[in-house]
Design a protein around this motif. Structure first.
Motif, PDB file in Angstrom:
ATOM      1  N   TYR A 316       0.724  -1.136  -0.009  1.00  0.00           N
ATOM      2  CA  TYR A 316      -0.052   0.170  -0.112  1.00  0.00           C
ATOM      3  C   TYR A 316       0.937   1.154  -0.068  1.00  0.00           C
ATOM      4  CZ  TYR A 316      -3.789   3.136   0.771  1.00  0.00           C
ATOM      5  OH  TYR A 316      -4.681   4.305   0.680  1.00  0.00           O
ATOM      6  N   ALA A 317       1.919   1.166   0.678  1.00  0.00           N
ATOM      7  CA  ALA A 317       2.776   2.578   0.812  1.00  0.00           C
ATOM      8  C   ALA A 317       3.455   2.799  -0.738  1.00  0.00           C
ATOM      9  CB  ALA A 317       3.959   2.136   1.847  1.00  0.00           C
ATOM     10  N   VAL A 318       3.821   1.602  -1.313  1.00  0.00           N
ATOM     11  CA  VAL A 318       4.390   1.983  -2.732  1.00  0.00           C
ATOM     12  C   VAL A 318       3.284   2.468  -3.529  1.00  0.00           C
ATOM     13  CG1 VAL A 318       5.134   0.365  -4.634  1.00  0.00           C
ATOM     14  CG2 VAL A 318       5.987   0.126  -2.327  1.00  0.00           C
ATOM     15  N   LEU A 319       2.082   2.029  -3.465  1.00  0.00           N
ATOM     16  CA  LEU A 319       1.050   2.430  -4.263  1.00  0.00           C
ATOM     17  C   LEU A 319       0.683   3.965  -4.081  1.00  0.00           C
ATOM     18  CD1 LEU A 319      -1.885  -0.250  -4.117  1.00  0.00           C
ATOM     19  CD2 LEU A 319      -0.450   0.625  -6.110  1.00  0.00           C
ATOM     20  N   ALA A 320       0.873   4.167  -2.629  1.00  0.00           N
ATOM     21  CA  ALA A 320       0.728   5.736  -2.490  1.00  0.00           C
ATOM     22  C   ALA A 320       1.807   6.721  -2.905  1.00  0.00           C
ATOM     23  CB  ALA A 320       0.456   6.095  -0.857  1.00  0.00           C
ATOM     24  N   TYR A 321       3.028   5.919  -2.894  1.00  0.00           N
ATOM     25  CA  TYR A 321       4.151   6.690  -3.349  1.00  0.00           C
ATOM     26  C   TYR A 321       4.123   6.750  -4.959  1.00  0.00           C
ATOM     27  CZ  TYR A 321       9.068   6.779  -5.272  1.00  0.00           C
ATOM     28  OH  TYR A 321      10.131   6.907  -6.176  1.00  0.00           O
ATOM     29  N   LEU A 322       3.548   5.764  -5.651  1.00  0.00           N
ATOM     30  CA  LEU A 322       3.591   6.181  -7.145  1.00  0.00           C
ATOM     31  C   LEU A 322       2.700   6.779  -7.537  1.00  0.00           C
ATOM     32  CD1 LEU A 322       3.888   2.065  -8.069  1.00  0.00           C
ATOM     33  CD2 LEU A 322       5.677   4.102  -8.312  1.00  0.00           C
ATOM     34  N   LEU A 323       1.366   6.937  -6.894  1.00  0.00           N
ATOM     35  CA  LEU A 323       0.213   8.050  -6.970  1.00  0.00           C
ATOM     36  C   LEU A 323       0.778   9.351  -6.866  1.00  0.00           C
ATOM     37  CD1 LEU A 323      -2.597   8.127  -7.952  1.00  0.00           C
ATOM     38  CD2 LEU A 323      -3.107   8.175  -5.308  1.00  0.00           C
ATOM     39  N   LEU A 324       1.813   9.673  -6.032  1.00  0.00           N
ATOM     40  CA  LEU A 324       2.346  10.868  -5.918  1.00  0.00           C
ATOM     41  C   LEU A 324       3.368  11.130  -6.593  1.00  0.00           C
ATOM     42  CD1 LEU A 324       2.236  13.323  -3.865  1.00  0.00           C
ATOM     43  CD2 LEU A 324       3.516  12.394  -2.317  1.00  0.00           C
ATOM     44  N   LEU A 325       4.065  10.106  -7.009  1.00  0.00           N
ATOM     45  CA  LEU A 325       5.211  10.369  -7.841  1.00  0.00           C
ATOM     46  C   LEU A 325       4.763  10.938  -9.257  1.00  0.00           C
ATOM     47  CD1 LEU A 325       8.392  10.279  -8.897  1.00  0.00           C
ATOM     48  CD2 LEU A 325       7.646   7.711  -9.230  1.00  0.00           C
ATOM     49  N   THR A 326       3.772  10.158  -9.657  1.00  0.00           N
ATOM     50  CA  THR A 326       2.919  10.422 -10.952  1.00  0.00           C
ATOM     51  C   THR A 326       2.274  11.787 -11.248  1.00  0.00           C
ATOM     52  OG1 THR A 326       1.607   8.800 -11.022  1.00  0.00           O
ATOM     53  CG2 THR A 326       3.535   8.113 -12.125  1.00  0.00           C
ATOM     54  N   SER A 327       2.128  12.391 -10.017  1.00  0.00           N
ATOM     55  CA  SER A 327       0.906  13.701  -9.983  1.00  0.00           C
ATOM     56  C   SER A 327       1.754  14.574  -9.391  1.00  0.00           C
ATOM     57  CB  SER A 327      -0.328  13.310  -9.283  1.00  0.00           C
ATOM     58  OG  SER A 327       0.024  12.970  -7.838  1.00  0.00           O
ATOM     59  N   ARG A 328       1.599  15.286  -8.377  1.00  0.00           N
ATOM     60  CA  ARG A 328       1.923  16.627  -7.605  1.00  0.00           C
ATOM     61  C   ARG A 328       3.600  16.486  -7.303  1.00  0.00           C
ATOM     62  NH1 ARG A 328      -2.370  19.404  -5.602  1.00  0.00           N
ATOM     63  NH2 ARG A 328      -4.154  18.235  -5.382  1.00  0.00           N
ATOM     64  N   ALA A 329       4.108  15.390  -7.411  1.00  0.00           N
ATOM     65  CA  ALA A 329       5.666  15.387  -7.212  1.00  0.00           C
ATOM     66  C   ALA A 329       6.192  15.941  -8.557  1.00  0.00           C
ATOM     67  CB  ALA A 329       6.131  13.949  -6.830  1.00  0.00           C
ATOM     68  N   ARG A 330       5.624  15.764  -9.644  1.00  0.00           N
ATOM     69  CA  ARG A 330       6.232  16.079 -10.985  1.00  0.00           C
ATOM     70  C   ARG A 330       6.137  17.708 -10.876  1.00  0.00           C
ATOM     71  NH1 ARG A 330       5.515  12.820 -15.126  1.00  0.00           N
ATOM     72  NH2 ARG A 330       6.907  14.212 -16.259  1.00  0.00           N
TER      73      ARG A 330
END
Length: 597
Positions: A316-330
């Motif tokens: 689950y932590a990886v899913l949350a990370y990937l979601l943030l990585l491909t959106s607001r973190a960009r």
């Protein structure tokens, strides 16, 4: 035991109530309230996305708060506190339902109630109306789902579906609950190898797969096709996913999550008050990792089937990370991982993981249990309770330090309080449109960052006319001030000595065309027309693209007029028959704060 758990929920409610009592709205909250106050409560309003968030429940709560008064923080805070209390009780209920009324459930419950990880999305109201209901949905959803897995009852399946649909109406991250439910089913309610487990679950629980797939699939299709996405324009992406991946992994997973799980972070970066960002010292990060890895190792040595629980949390932590990585973190870069709002939804999974790893799941086909022949290591019985109490106490302390900034360094709260203190009783003020300080509402929130939208949220005592004899502005600190015109162009001396430009309703010209000392460029301007009038009269002022109706008072006065366009003269006409006027000067410019009202 249940009574002790309920008492812990009450203590959390008291602490969270104290936190909200001294807090206030922040940035996006004002946007939500303005929207709510200017729309009817209907389907169109409820399904209108807010910054790519489909949030009918949040829109509904915003409408109630806006309907019941200007910036009604007590009402908004009450809703937030009630939702949090419901989520906390649901957490207790989930632990009792899954593991039974045993003392062991108080550890994960205490960590959930005390952890600061959920606090940033609790204090910021716009986040709270999404994420606090999500926590409630998670705990209720897991409870109902396990009830279904135990009994195959269609009523439990209906309850699970209803809870998931409610979650989808509050927060799109509800979709991430489905992998959790699937892993609980595969890991604890089936047996054998991976393919055998999958076939067994499909055979036994296929109705759930159909119902939940239809519900979430329909939502996902609607969301992708009908909800505008904020982070889709490549021009907005200032950081490549590759360059930001390492930084985000370090801040979000390597530092913020692990210290938040263990009671941290013990230090906050307050560069954007009132929001605080996790900034744990290196020794705290090291100690947190030692605590987490040591706990996992000890559980692995003492109990069977703990690895799948750890896998559930890690996945689950990886899913949350990937979601943030491909959106607001960009856009924001890897530093966004220090904002605990993006980890709030991970904490309920931490609670579930602790329960699954340390307690037997009632009714499960396979569950964690003590090893028949434990290793020869002996851990004193006081270690686990002491460690748990230390994490809980640390969480409470970090809660207090985080809330301090919201109580004492909230620019929006100070701005509104100053405006309210300066408001003259029983008087309506004619305001010039301005930009609210960026510390209150960021510039990218235009047009919500204008006083034309902000001040009506504070009081009905503000209006924004085209012409007035008393123009008021707000300074950056929120003080109400008489407007002065920061002059760009003025008139030259008029042709009539001692009068300037003369106008009369009975004898002489009733219209004056007054040249300026230069030409303006196309922009929105304010004119200050300084005059002496023998009597009150209405007038028409023309400049650039604007024709504005105004009024002159008897005696010495000023008329402020808002116009737009490029012009080098001002035309004044429409003087009434019994009035005579001398126009001394006209100032063209922008309003700035002057003296007190």
């Amino acid at each position: 035991m249940v009574i002790v758990g309920a008492a812990m929920v009450v203590v959390q409610a008291l602490i969270r109530g104290w936190a909200l009592q001294g807090s206030f709205f922040y940035t996006d909250d004002y946007r939500l309230l303005w929207d709510a106050g200017h729309h009817r409560l209907d389907g169109s309003y409820l399904i209108t996305p807010f910054d790519s968030q489909f949030m009918p429940l949040g829109r509904f709560l915003a409408w109630i708060v806006a309907y019941n008064g200007h910036l009604s923080w007590p009402l908004a805070a009450t809703f937030t506190l009630l939702l949090q209390a419901a989520a906390s009780l649901a957490c207790l209920g989930m632990l009792v339902s899954l593991f039974g009324p045993r003392w062991g459930i108080l550890a994960p419950l205490g960590i959930y109630l005390s952890s600061v990880v959920t606090l940033p999305s609790f204090m910021w109201w716009a986040a709270a109306i999404n994420q606090v209901p999500w926590q409630l949905v998670f705990f209720l959803g897991v409870t109902a789902w396990v009830g279904y897995l135990r009994t195959s009852s269609r009523w439990w399946l209906a309850a699970t579906t209803l809870v998931v649909v409610l979650g989808l109406a509050s927060y799109v991250k509800t979709l991430l609950i489905l992998p959790v439910l699937a892993l609980v089913m595969l890991g604890w309610f089936s047996s054998g190898g991976p393919w055998h487990r999958l076939r067994d679950c499909v055979r036994r629980y296929w109705p759930a797969g159909v119902v939940l797939s239809v519900a979430t699939g329909s939502f996902a299709l609607y969301y992708v096709t009908a909800v505008p996405q904020v982070f889709t324009d490549s021009d907005q992406m200032q950081h490549s996913a590759v360059s930001v991946a390492d930084d985000l992994a370090g801040t979000m997973l390597g530092s913020s999550l692990v210290t938040g799980m263990t009671g941290g972070p013990w230090r906050w970066l307050n560069s954007n008050p009132p929001v605080g960002y996790a900034d744990p010292p290196e020794w705290v990060v090291a100690l947190a990792w030692l605590t987490v890895l040591g706990t996992v190792a000890v559980l692995f040595l003492l109990r069977r089937r703990t690895g799948r629980a750890v896998l559930l949390l890690a996945g689950y932590a990886v899913l949350a990370y990937l979601l943030l990585l491909t959106s607001r973190a960009r856009v924001a870069g890897g530093s966004i991982g220090t904002d605990l709002r993006y980890l709030t939804d991970v904490l309920p999974v931490v609670v579930l993981t602790l329960g699954l790893a340390t307690l037997e799941l009632r009714g499960a086909r396979e569950s964690s249990h003590a090893r028949a022949t434990p290793p020869r290591i002996r851990i004193p019985g006081w270690v686990a309770p002491t460690l748990t109490l230390a994490v809980i106490g640390s969480g409470v302390w970090n809660t207090i330090t985080y809330v301090h900034t919201w109580h004492h360094d909230n620019p929006g709260a100070a701005y509104v309080e100053t405006i309210e203190d300066d408001l003259p009783a029983g008087r309506t003020l004619d305001m010039a449109g301005q930009v609210v300080p960026t510390t209150v509402i960021p510039g990218f929130s235009f047009p919500y960052n204008s006083t034309r939208r902000f001040l009506p949220l504070v009081s009905d005592a503000f209006r924004f006319p085209q012409a007035t004899d008393q123009l008021v502005v707000v300074d950056d600190g929120g003080h109400l001030r008489r407007a002065l015109i920061k002059t760009g162009i003025t008139t030259d001396e008029g042709p009539v000595e001692g009068c300037g430009w003369a106008m009369s309703g009975t004898t002489g010209p009733s219209t004056a065309v007054i040249p300026l000392g230069g030409s303006t460029y196309d922009y929105q301007w304010w004119l200050r027309i300084a005059y002496v009038a023998s009597g009150a009269s209405g007038v028409t002022v023309e400049a650039g693209d604007s024709t504005v109706q105004g009024s002159l008072n008897k005696g010495l006065g000023s008329l402020y007029v808002k116009v737009r366009g490029s012009f080098d003269e001002v035309r004044i006409s429409g003087l009434e028959d019994d009035a005579g006027v001398c126009v001394d000067t006209i100032e063209v410019g922008t309003p700035v704060p002057g003296g007190p009202l």
